[in-house]
Design a protein around this motif. Structure first.
Motif, mmCIF file in Angstrom:
data_model
loop_
_atom_site.group_PDB
_atom_site.id
_atom_site.type_symbol
_atom_site.label_atom_id
_atom_site.label_comp_id
_atom_site.label_asym_id
_atom_site.label_seq_id
_atom_site.Cartn_x
_atom_site.Cartn_y
_atom_site.Cartn_z
ATOM 1 N N GLY A 176 -21.417 10.556 -19.254
ATOM 2 C CA GLY A 176 -20.591 11.165 -20.297
ATOM 3 C C GLY A 176 -19.935 12.466 -19.911
ATOM 4 N N GLU A 177 -20.033 12.845 -18.633
ATOM 5 C CA GLU A 177 -19.432 14.111 -18.189
ATOM 6 C C GLU A 177 -17.989 13.874 -17.752
ATOM 7 O OE1 GLU A 177 -21.872 16.457 -15.572
ATOM 8 O OE2 GLU A 177 -23.667 15.341 -16.161
ATOM 9 N N LYS A 178 -17.094 14.702 -18.243
ATOM 10 C CA LYS A 178 -15.668 14.528 -17.955
ATOM 11 C C LYS A 178 -15.299 15.222 -16.639
ATOM 12 C CE LYS A 178 -14.228 13.937 -22.756
ATOM 13 N NZ LYS A 178 -13.375 14.423 -23.857
ATOM 14 N N VAL A 179 -15.526 14.465 -15.557
ATOM 15 C CA VAL A 179 -15.259 14.973 -14.204
ATOM 16 C C VAL A 179 -14.246 14.052 -13.528
ATOM 17 C CG1 VAL A 179 -16.257 15.428 -11.932
ATOM 18 C CG2 VAL A 179 -17.548 15.996 -13.999
ATOM 19 N N GLY A 180 -13.258 14.624 -12.870
ATOM 20 C CA GLY A 180 -12.271 13.856 -12.125
ATOM 21 C C GLY A 180 -12.111 14.419 -10.721
ATOM 22 N N VAL A 181 -11.288 13.759 -9.934
ATOM 23 C CA VAL A 181 -11.087 14.169 -8.540
ATOM 24 C C VAL A 181 -9.597 14.202 -8.222
ATOM 25 C CG1 VAL A 181 -11.520 13.601 -6.109
ATOM 26 C CG2 VAL A 181 -13.279 13.126 -7.828
ATOM 27 N N LEU A 182 -9.184 15.239 -7.551
ATOM 28 C CA LEU A 182 -7.847 15.317 -6.987
ATOM 29 C C LEU A 182 -8.022 15.383 -5.474
ATOM 30 C CD1 LEU A 182 -4.802 15.581 -7.195
ATOM 31 C CD2 LEU A 182 -5.077 18.018 -7.596
ATOM 32 N N ARG A 183 -7.709 14.269 -4.812
ATOM 33 C CA ARG A 183 -7.844 14.230 -3.345
ATOM 34 C C ARG A 183 -6.489 14.543 -2.733
ATOM 35 N NH1 ARG A 183 -7.195 10.459 0.976
ATOM 36 N NH2 ARG A 183 -6.584 8.783 -0.435
ATOM 37 N N LEU A 184 -6.423 15.682 -2.080
ATOM 38 C CA LEU A 184 -5.175 16.106 -1.458
ATOM 39 C C LEU A 184 -4.963 15.321 -0.175
ATOM 40 C CD1 LEU A 184 -2.968 18.346 -1.837
ATOM 41 C CD2 LEU A 184 -4.265 19.686 -0.175
ATOM 42 N N ARG A 185 -3.750 14.879 0.063
ATOM 43 C CA ARG A 185 -3.418 14.251 1.357
ATOM 44 C C ARG A 185 -2.500 15.155 2.166
ATOM 45 N NH1 ARG A 185 -2.577 9.463 3.392
ATOM 46 N NH2 ARG A 185 -0.344 9.458 2.921
ATOM 47 N N MET A 186 -1.472 15.680 1.518
ATOM 48 C CA MET A 186 -0.513 16.503 2.238
ATOM 49 C C MET A 186 -0.835 17.977 1.989
ATOM 50 S SD MET A 186 3.649 16.314 2.215
ATOM 51 C CE MET A 186 3.686 14.728 3.078
ATOM 52 N N ARG A 222 0.835 -1.211 0.000
ATOM 53 C CA ARG A 222 0.000 0.000 0.000
ATOM 54 C C ARG A 222 0.871 1.263 0.000
ATOM 55 N NH1 ARG A 222 -2.433 -3.172 4.019
ATOM 56 N NH2 ARG A 222 -1.424 -1.975 5.670
ATOM 57 N N SER A 223 0.430 2.246 -0.806
ATOM 58 C CA SER A 223 1.024 3.580 -0.742
ATOM 59 C C SER A 223 -0.054 4.582 -1.134
ATOM 60 C CB SER A 223 2.247 3.701 -1.665
ATOM 61 O OG SER A 223 1.854 3.608 -3.009
ATOM 62 N N TYR A 224 0.125 5.823 -0.761
ATOM 63 C CA TYR A 224 -0.939 6.821 -0.939
ATOM 64 C C TYR A 224 -0.474 8.087 -1.649
ATOM 65 C CZ TYR A 224 -3.073 3.820 2.611
ATOM 66 O OH TYR A 224 -3.553 2.737 3.291
ATOM 67 N N GLY A 225 0.780 8.441 -1.489
ATOM 68 C CA GLY A 225 1.285 9.655 -2.113
ATOM 69 C C GLY A 225 0.874 10.917 -1.369
ATOM 70 N N MET A 226 1.322 12.052 -1.899
ATOM 71 C CA MET A 226 0.928 13.339 -1.299
ATOM 72 C C MET A 226 -0.483 13.728 -1.720
ATOM 73 S SD MET A 226 4.369 15.679 -1.395
ATOM 74 C CE MET A 226 4.556 15.662 -3.168
ATOM 75 N N TYR A 227 -0.983 13.050 -2.774
ATOM 76 C CA TYR A 227 -2.333 13.314 -3.268
ATOM 77 C C TYR A 227 -2.762 12.090 -4.061
ATOM 78 C CZ TYR A 227 0.734 14.338 -7.143
ATOM 79 O OH TYR A 227 1.735 14.233 -8.076
ATOM 80 N N GLU A 228 -4.053 11.990 -4.328
ATOM 81 C CA GLU A 228 -4.596 10.896 -5.131
ATOM 82 C C GLU A 228 -5.305 11.486 -6.353
ATOM 83 O OE1 GLU A 228 -7.837 8.824 -3.332
ATOM 84 O OE2 GLU A 228 -8.049 7.395 -4.973
ATOM 85 N N GLU A 229 -4.884 11.033 -7.530
ATOM 86 C CA GLU A 229 -5.591 11.437 -8.759
ATOM 87 C C GLU A 229 -6.646 10.384 -9.093
ATOM 88 O OE1 GLU A 229 -3.450 13.273 -12.192
ATOM 89 O OE2 GLU A 229 -1.725 12.410 -11.138
ATOM 90 N N TYR A 230 -7.839 10.817 -9.425
ATOM 91 C CA TYR A 230 -8.918 9.890 -9.770
ATOM 92 C C TYR A 230 -9.620 10.394 -11.034
ATOM 93 C CZ TYR A 230 -12.866 6.712 -9.060
ATOM 94 O OH TYR A 230 -13.815 5.720 -9.207
ATOM 95 N N ALA A 274 -16.665 12.558 -3.311
ATOM 96 C CA ALA A 274 -16.369 13.173 -4.612
ATOM 97 C C ALA A 274 -16.088 12.122 -5.674
ATOM 98 C CB ALA A 274 -15.180 14.126 -4.471
ATOM 99 N N LYS A 275 -15.381 11.057 -5.307
ATOM 100 C CA LYS A 275 -15.085 9.997 -6.286
ATOM 101 C C LYS A 275 -16.359 9.274 -6.713
ATOM 102 C CE LYS A 275 -11.628 8.556 -3.654
ATOM 103 N NZ LYS A 275 -10.530 7.733 -3.099
ATOM 104 N N ARG A 294 -0.262 22.139 -9.712
ATOM 105 C CA ARG A 294 -0.322 22.987 -10.914
ATOM 106 C C ARG A 294 -0.330 22.120 -12.173
ATOM 107 N NH1 ARG A 294 4.665 25.510 -10.786
ATOM 108 N NH2 ARG A 294 3.853 27.071 -9.336
ATOM 109 N N GLU A 295 0.541 21.123 -12.217
ATOM 110 C CA GLU A 295 0.647 20.273 -13.394
ATOM 111 C C GLU A 295 -0.641 19.492 -13.633
ATOM 112 O OE1 GLU A 295 3.473 16.595 -14.977
ATOM 113 O OE2 GLU A 295 4.179 17.924 -13.395
ATOM 114 N N ILE A 296 -1.241 18.971 -12.574
ATOM 115 C CA ILE A 296 -2.455 18.163 -12.721
ATOM 116 C C ILE A 296 -3.639 19.021 -13.178
ATOM 117 C CG2 ILE A 296 -4.160 16.772 -11.461
ATOM 118 C CD1 ILE A 296 -1.755 15.985 -9.592
ATOM 119 N N LEU A 297 -3.748 20.222 -12.614
ATOM 120 C CA LEU A 297 -4.921 21.056 -12.887
ATOM 121 C C LEU A 297 -4.792 21.861 -14.187
ATOM 122 C CD1 LEU A 297 -5.628 22.506 -9.325
ATOM 123 C CD2 LEU A 297 -6.685 20.520 -10.415
#
Length: 404
Positions: free
Chosen positions: A299-309, A261-269, A288-289, A319-322
């Motif tokens: 058909g809606e292009k919606v994603g989630v960025l869950r911040l952890r840190m 298991r690992s989680y990162g500083m954020y989770e992209e979904y 949100a997910k 910045r890069e993800i958004l």
């Protein structure tokens, strides 16, 4: 430098699976981390953490000195003393308890004490409210603590263990908060996979203090520093905070070898092609997910960025993800009264400011005082974001789910 530990994948037949609340999962993690000292004062909804831990002590399951202090101010003060002599130290609090620690939070961070503080996020008074929002730990975001927000009981257990290794890394030496949503996670039972205690202790090793207090070789810690040296102390703290991402990556890689298991500083979904990205954290990230899944089916292009840190804030990565999205819809459980917008949105707007083409930022304040944030509230925010995209402008922030 990080300690080098020999970590191997723990066999499945050595994993213990239990149904635990978030508080209970953290108490088990603290037990396995072989604390020297835990000092705390009870406050809802973190009380179960310390209650369970004291049962472990009473039953002889752990050899930790528990200091039942008369206030949270004293709890963090005791933690600093114990950490200064080289102990591994933890505590827990929430809401007004965290507010009462305020002065000493800054001392812990400035004195570079690697204390782990579990926070069951709860609203601040007045009026008195025992339920969840993020006003308490957001208020402490500039204290110098690392801040990590978790979504599940498993994540809270895992992150508490990792937090000690991160905080005690000699390139970091900063205290760390591990936050869970009060009642939503602190009192909710979920499936948790627990590691053998020996594996946790092999992973963490024994703390190796850099310059501990020693009566036979006395030194002064936290002395007066005025115009001549104070600024240099703050410069060193800032440098240590900048070392956190690299150290955190190493800690997670080692933890993943042991657990998978690992989680990162954020989770992209589902952010790859998303036109609107929901940005939030903690248990709201799970809601949100689920919303993103439902809208994707339409058909809606919606994603989630869950911040952890949240501290340090992963500015460049965010910045890069958004950057490729049309809009980011932020859902945060805090109001910064009198500010242009609110803590999470302020960070995101700063991260995006230097882009030539920026996504629209829509900031929605939700869930204050434990007000439910159902999927419909997230959908309301998405629909408003679509309206603002059509108009070409959005308000700096607005509230959702409140009588006006």
């Amino acid at each position: 430098m990080s300690r080098v530990t020999s970590v191997e994948r723990v066999p499945d037949d050595q994993i213990t699976i239990e149904g635990l609340t978030g508080d209970a999962a953290i108490a088990h993690a603290l037990k396995q981390c072989d604390l020297d000292v835990l000092a705390a004062y009870p406050i809802t909804p973190q009380t179960i953490i310390v209650e369970d831990f004291q049962k472990f002590v009473a039953n002889g399951e752990v050899n930790t000195r528990v200091i039942p202090v008369e206030s949270e101010h004293s709890a963090m003060s005791a933690c600093i003393g114990a950490s200064a002599v080289g102990g591994r130290v933890g505590t827990a609090t929430a809401s007004a308890g965290l507010a009462l620690m305020w002065e000493i939070l800054y001392c812990a961070a400035s004195m570079r004490m690697p204390i782990v503080l579990n926070v069951a996020n709860r609203a601040l008074s007045a009026p008195i409210n025992i339920h969840n929002d993020w006003s308490d730990s957001y208020g402490a975001r500039d204290s110098g603590f690392i801040q990590i927000y978790t979504q599940s009981c498993q994540e809270a257990y895992d992150t508490t263990i990792m937090a000690f290794k991160l905080a005690e890394d000699h390139d970091v030496l900063l205290p760390a908060m591990v936050c869970i949503d009060g009642f939503i996670l602190s009192h909710n039972v979920e499936r948790v996979e627990m590691l053998p205690t020996e594996a946790v202790q092999d992973f963490l090793g024994t703390r190796e203090p850099v310059l501990p207090l020693d009566p036979d070789d006395p030194i002064t810690m936290g002395p007066l520093a005025l115009t001549d040296y104070y600024f240099e102390f703050k410069e060193q703290q800032d440098r240590a905070m900048k070392n956190v991402p690299k150290a955190f990556k190493k800690v997670e890689e080692e933890f993943e070898k042991m657990t998978g298991r690992s989680y990162g500083m954020y989770e992209e979904y589902k952010t790859e092609d998303a036109e609107i990205i929901i940005l939030t954290h903690s248990t709201t990230g799970g809601t949100a997910k689920a919303v993103a899944d439902t809208l994707r089916e339409k058909g809606e292009k919606v994603g989630v960025l869950r911040l952890r840190m949240f501290r340090p804030f992963p500015t460049e990565e965010i910045r890069e993800i958004l950057a490729g999205a049309k809009a980011v819809a932020i859902f945060e459980k805090c109001r910064s009264f009198g500010a242009a917008s609110n803590p999470l949105a302020l960070e995101v707007r700063t991260a995006l400011y230097n882009l030539d083409e920026r996504p629209m930022v829509c900031d929605f304040v939700v869930g204050l005082g434990g007000r439910d944030v159902p999927p419909t509230t997230i959908v309301d925010g998405i629909r408003k974001t679509e309206e603002y995209l059509e108009k070409g402008e959005a308000p700096l922030y607005e509230t959702l789910g409140v009588r006006k």
